[in-house]
Design an enzyme around this catalytic site. Structure first.
Site, PDB file in Angstrom:
ATOM      1  N   ASN A 163       0.969  -1.163   0.091  1.00 46.67           N
ATOM      2  CA  ASN A 163       0.006   0.045  -0.083  1.00 46.67           C
ATOM      3  C   ASN A 163       0.902   1.216  -0.117  1.00 46.67           C
ATOM      4  O   ASN A 163       1.651   1.586   1.076  1.00 46.67           O
ATOM      5  CB  ASN A 163      -0.899  -0.103   1.312  1.00 46.67           C
ATOM      6  CG  ASN A 163      -1.886   1.131   1.330  1.00 46.67           C
ATOM      7  OD1 ASN A 163      -1.878   1.988   0.507  1.00 46.67           O
ATOM      8  ND2 ASN A 163      -2.437   1.161   2.126  1.00 46.67           N
ATOM      9  N   ARG A 184     -10.654  16.600   5.746  1.00 50.11           N
ATOM     10  CA  ARG A 184     -11.531  16.895   4.557  1.00 50.11           C
ATOM     11  C   ARG A 184     -12.771  17.199   5.062  1.00 50.11           C
ATOM     12  O   ARG A 184     -13.359  16.714   5.956  1.00 50.11           O
ATOM     13  CB  ARG A 184     -11.682  15.451   3.570  1.00 50.11           C
ATOM     14  CG  ARG A 184     -10.442  14.986   2.876  1.00 50.11           C
ATOM     15  CD  ARG A 184     -10.519  14.050   2.129  1.00 50.11           C
ATOM     16  NE  ARG A 184      -9.424  13.082   2.281  1.00 50.11           N
ATOM     17  CZ  ARG A 184      -9.478  11.821   2.375  1.00 50.11           C
ATOM     18  NH1 ARG A 184     -10.563  10.921   2.078  1.00 50.11           N
ATOM     19  NH2 ARG A 184      -8.213  11.358   2.156  1.00 50.11           N
ATOM     20  N   GLU A 187      -7.758  -4.618   5.570  1.00 50.13           N
ATOM     21  CA  GLU A 187      -7.678  -4.419   4.002  1.00 50.13           C
ATOM     22  C   GLU A 187      -6.659  -5.212   3.406  1.00 50.13           C
ATOM     23  O   GLU A 187      -6.834  -5.705   2.432  1.00 50.13           O
ATOM     24  CB  GLU A 187      -7.584  -2.968   3.821  1.00 50.13           C
ATOM     25  CG  GLU A 187      -8.818  -2.056   3.972  1.00 50.13           C
ATOM     26  CD  GLU A 187      -8.627  -0.669   3.827  1.00 50.13           C
ATOM     27  OE1 GLU A 187      -8.198  -0.112   4.966  1.00 50.13           O
ATOM     28  OE2 GLU A 187      -8.848   0.198   2.783  1.00 50.13           O
ATOM     29  N   HIS A 244     -12.839   3.026  -0.586  1.00 47.85           N
ATOM     30  CA  HIS A 244     -12.785   2.079   0.506  1.00 47.85           C
ATOM     31  C   HIS A 244     -13.595   0.961   0.185  1.00 47.85           C
ATOM     32  O   HIS A 244     -13.939   0.332   1.214  1.00 47.85           O
ATOM     33  CB  HIS A 244     -13.498   2.677   1.807  1.00 47.85           C
ATOM     34  CG  HIS A 244     -12.698   3.993   2.426  1.00 47.85           C
ATOM     35  ND1 HIS A 244     -13.630   5.051   3.081  1.00 47.85           N
ATOM     36  CD2 HIS A 244     -11.621   4.083   2.755  1.00 47.85           C
ATOM     37  CE1 HIS A 244     -12.596   5.620   3.758  1.00 47.85           C
ATOM     38  NE2 HIS A 244     -11.502   5.184   3.449  1.00 47.85           N
ATOM     39  N   ARG A 257      -2.594  -2.087  -3.552  1.00 49.80           N
ATOM     40  CA  ARG A 257      -3.692  -1.339  -3.277  1.00 49.80           C
ATOM     41  C   ARG A 257      -3.826  -0.412  -4.640  1.00 49.80           C
ATOM     42  O   ARG A 257      -2.740   0.452  -4.544  1.00 49.80           O
ATOM     43  CB  ARG A 257      -3.710  -0.767  -2.000  1.00 49.80           C
ATOM     44  CG  ARG A 257      -4.991   0.157  -1.856  1.00 49.80           C
ATOM     45  CD  ARG A 257      -4.856   1.106  -0.612  1.00 49.80           C
ATOM     46  NE  ARG A 257      -6.276   1.824  -0.602  1.00 49.80           N
ATOM     47  CZ  ARG A 257      -6.249   3.191   0.300  1.00 49.80           C
ATOM     48  NH1 ARG A 257      -5.040   3.344   0.783  1.00 49.80           N
ATOM     49  NH2 ARG A 257      -7.276   3.700  -0.003  1.00 49.80           N
TER      50      ARG A 257
END
Ligand code: ADP
Length: 775
Positions: A177, A410, A556, A349, A260
């Site tokens: 990742n 964000r 993940e 996601h 990823r």
């Protein structure tokens, strides 16, 4: 028995191998395993996935089922030369019997891969196995228990969705990742999870770069001079291979690398083996994800250099959301902005959302594709996803990861007018707006303190007003989206929290769920306070909660490793499919139709009425009836809809999208028979009318095939494939569900709208173009 004896035994005593080509039989023997098992020992257990075909060489074994009361039912016995493991290999279902030794037994175990590549590609063998399959299935249907056993097998399975990463041969899989200032990596060893390792290079390109690594050898921490990504990869390589910390001695030990990748555009709805074409698509999608895709590409290129022999696989954050319907992914902009510029909602996601949806199903021992789940992934980035019967149908992130929830830094949802105003009034340009919306908003901007929820909560506990307001704003947005997705799915079975905040914050979970009792969500606050959300799945629902509320640790990296294994498996199937590209699949356009339950047949056509066959359909035993009905929805009517026979357990109405509009019902895309939370309507016939409360669906495109046909394609029941339809304008249909049963005949069914839109007449043929996904 030694190998020569086994060869002779198979040729002489096992009908399946009697005329089998000798060199192929030798190949089989070379890579298969001979085992012994004791009296009363199980060689295959009920509920396992089918990993091999067994041939009993010596001894006697029985096929049996132990029911929920612990009573054993012997279904069959086999002696030397007998086969076991056939039904699960051929149908893809979990094993439905225990295979137990009656005496000391010796058996040959042929791995699934050889089964599909060597046995299944030899037509006389397939014919022979189909006969065995039909016989075995007859035993189950004789007991009248086929369906029940299949779902009991799923319940008993310890690992129904393959998270234990088991492989026929030991493999080491590296998961990468690669982010803007960090490189995270995990090594999974399928032979022994204790040998797994993980590492993290932080602050790449800045002062104070730190490399943390943990393996069976211990925990390591190295401070590094300022590095770039290439050097960070070299560091990873050093940690993995060094005699002090390492877990591999040579790069060749890595069997595959899973990456990823944030944005796959609208091209990929599944993980893929990386080749030049994939790299090009990821490069193109960089325009949509400039902060992520270029770095993911650096990761891919570096890993290709370090592990040149290993297949590299891309697992996209966007892929799981490719099932979102157009009305949910479109913005209210001129249509050309979507069509020509790709401006639409993509969602992110996805890997975590899909992992959690599967884990929830595993935890509850319910089939994944029968649950409606809302997943709140609340981390530094945060998004919510509505998973309707296994398919993502909406998610809060959109064109970029900026949309939706309030996040660490964000802003989340914002009136676009704010941007116009700031451009006009404050002269903010692209860079300024980017900074404002991505870096200085969210929890950080609201609290004026930090993007880290733990720090904001600590300040709030001390009475800091802005911190309190930041948390309330964060939680309120989560609650609003939960409500929206309950509405989107017509109710929900499970609400799951995951991610650092979802797993860690008692307060956010509590605030997000308060006031939702009337829509069936009720949290037990004591259970919520006691959650250990980073260790295991915790149930925080109150006794009277209609919706199960769970806290689920996400993983993940494991999901990426699992997807990587599945892509390798798929590329093996692709090899088989390549030789099958000429097998034509007849396409049948399913016009609207109705299946009726026996009670509804009587309600509509009078007591004792039996459906009258009018025309046979292509699937054996199915027929169109003389009876027709009118459908009446809230808005309008559709007349003269054909009833199909024979009668079924539940009434089901299948209509095309345009007809749904005409009737005024919104039906979800579902597998046939999966009718929970679908809308109803009124059905009218000569003798009466009745209103059904559910049963209207838009059927998922599907291909019917027999087990022999599935074997020849290397496919299993419930696989999802792509189908190519040649013609004036060649078309590829994705998302086509494979349905396998001895009662099926090869045919693909699509709905009238799709047929019309693509100008496909009945009588056209399609060809399987590839395996899209396998559960
Ligand atoms: P990322 O999106 O970077 O993967 P994570 O899922 O690790 O993020 O979540 C990071 C967020 O989770 C941070 O805001 C952190 O403060 C928060 N978090 C982690 N543990 C807890 C906890 N025990 N209580 C509250 N918040 C937590």
């Amino acid at each position: 028995m030694v190998s020569d004896d086994i060869f002779k035994f198979l040729k002489e005593k096992v009908a399946l191998f009697r005329d089998f080509p000798e060199e192929r039989l030798t190949e089989l023997l070379n890579d298969s395993q001979v085992i012994t098992f004791e009296p009363n020992e199980a060689v295959i257990e009920f509920g396992e996935e089918g990993h091999f075909l067994g041939v009993l060489l010596d001894g006697e074994a029985e096929l049996s089922i132990t029911d929920d009361c612990g009573e054993k039912h012997v279904l069959d016995a086999i002696g030397p030369g007998g086969l076991f493991g056939v039904p699960s290999l051929m149908t893809g279902n979990k094993t439905m019997t225990d295979v137990i030794g009656r005496t000391l037994c010796q058996a040959l175990l042929i791995p699934q891969k050889l089964f599909t590549s060597i046995i299944a590609t030899y037509p006389p063998a397939v014919l022979h196995l189909s006969k065995i399959l039909v016989d075995r299935l007859k035993i189950f249907s004789y007991e009248g228990k086929g369906q029940e056993l299949a779902s009991a097998a799923l319940k008993r399975s310890q690992d129904p969705y393959g998270f234990k990463l088991q492989t026929e041969r030991p493999m080491k899989i590296l998961v990468i990742n690669c982010g803007s200032s960090s490189l995270k990596y995990n090594l999974f060893d399928t032979a022994d999870e204790k040998q797994n390792a993980r590492g993290d290079v932080e602050r790449i390109g800045q002062e104070g770069t730190l490399h943390r690594f943990s393996s069976a050898r211990g925990e390591f921490k190295w401070e590094l001079p300022r590095t770039d990504h290439r050097e960070a990869f070299a560091e990873m390589f050093r940690a993995l291979t060094s005699p002090e910390s390492g877990v591999i001695t040579s790069p060749a030990e890595i069997a595959a690398v899973g990456h990823r990748v944030v944005h796959g555009g609208d091209k990929y709805n599944h993980s893929v083996l990386i080749n030049e074409e994939v790299i090009e698509v990821v490069e193109r999608a960089s325009a949509f994800a400039p902060l992520h895709n270029p770095l993911n590409l650096i990761g891919i290129r570096e890993a290709m250099k370090l592990f040149p022999h290993a297949p590299q696989v891309a697992v996209f954050d966007t892929a799981f959301h490719q099932t979102i319907p157009a009305y949910a992914y479109l913005y209210g902009l001129p249509y050309e902005y979507f069509e020509k510029k790709g401006i639409r909602r993509y969602g992110f996601h996805g890997t975590s959302h899909q992992y959690v949806a599967l884990k929830v199903a595993e935890h509850l021992k319910r089939p994944y594709n029968q649950l409606s789940t809302i997943i709140c992934h609340l981390g530094n980035g945060a998004s919510i996803c509505a998973v309707d019967h296994g398919r993502s149908i909406d998610t809060s992130m959109g064109f970029t990861p900026l949309e939706g929830l309030v996040m660490g830094t964000r802003s989340g949802d914002l009136d676009p007018g704010v941007i116009l105003h700031l451009m006009e009034a404050e002269g903010l340009d692209h860079r300024g707006l980017h900074e404002l919306l991505n870096k200085t908003g969210g929890l950080k901007g609201l609290s004026g303190l930090s993007n880290d929820m733990r720090e904001v909560e600590a300040a709030a506990n001390e009475g800091d007003h802005r911190a309190i307001l930041a948390i309330r704003t964060f939680a309120y947005r989560v609650r609003k989206y939960i409500g929206a997705y309950v509405a989107a799915m017509d109710g929900v079975d499970i609400l799951a929290f995951t991610g650092g905040i979802g797993q860690g914050s008692v307060g956010v979970r509590s605030l997000a769920c308060q006031g939702l009792k009337r829509i069936g969500i009720h949290v037990d606050e004591r259970k919520n306070r006691e959650v250990r959300g980073f260790d295991r799945i915790c149930d925080i629902s109150a006794e009277d909660s209609q919706v199960k509320v769970l806290v689920v640790p996400t993983d993940e990296e494991r999901m990426i490793a699992r997807q990587t294994l599945r892509v390798l498996d798929r590329s093996h199937v692709a090899g088989i499919l390549k030789n099958q590209t000429l097998t034509e699949i007849p396409i049948e356009i399913s016009a609207h139709h109705v299946h009726l339950s026996p009670a509804h047949v009587e309600a509509l056509f009078g007591p004792g009425h039996q459906l009258t066959p009018w025309q046979d359909l292509s699937q054996p035993g199915q027929f169109a009836c003389q009876e027709r009905v009118n459908l009446i929805g809230p808005k309008g009517r559709v007349e003269n809809v054909r009833v199909l026979g024979p009668a079924r357990k539940q009434t089901q109405v299948e209509i095309a999208l345009t007809e749904q509009y005409k009737l005024g019902v919104q039906a979800p895309i579902r597998e046939s028979g999966d009718l929970d939370h679908t809308p109803g309507l009124t059905v009218e016939a000569n003798n009466g009318a009745m209103t059904i409360s559910q049963g209207v669906i838009c059927a998922l495109r599907h291909i019917h095939m027999s087990p022999e046909e599935a074997l020849s394609f290397g496919l299993k029941d419930k696989d999802v494939v792509k189908v190519r339809v040649p013609g004036e304008r060649e078309l590829i249909f994705g998302d086509v569900l494979v349905r396998v049963s001895p009662n099926f005949r090869l045919a693909m069914h699509i709905d009238t709208d799709e047929g019309n839109a693509a100008s496909i007449p009945t009588g056209a043929s399609g060809y399987i173009d590839g395996l899209q996904s396998r559960r």
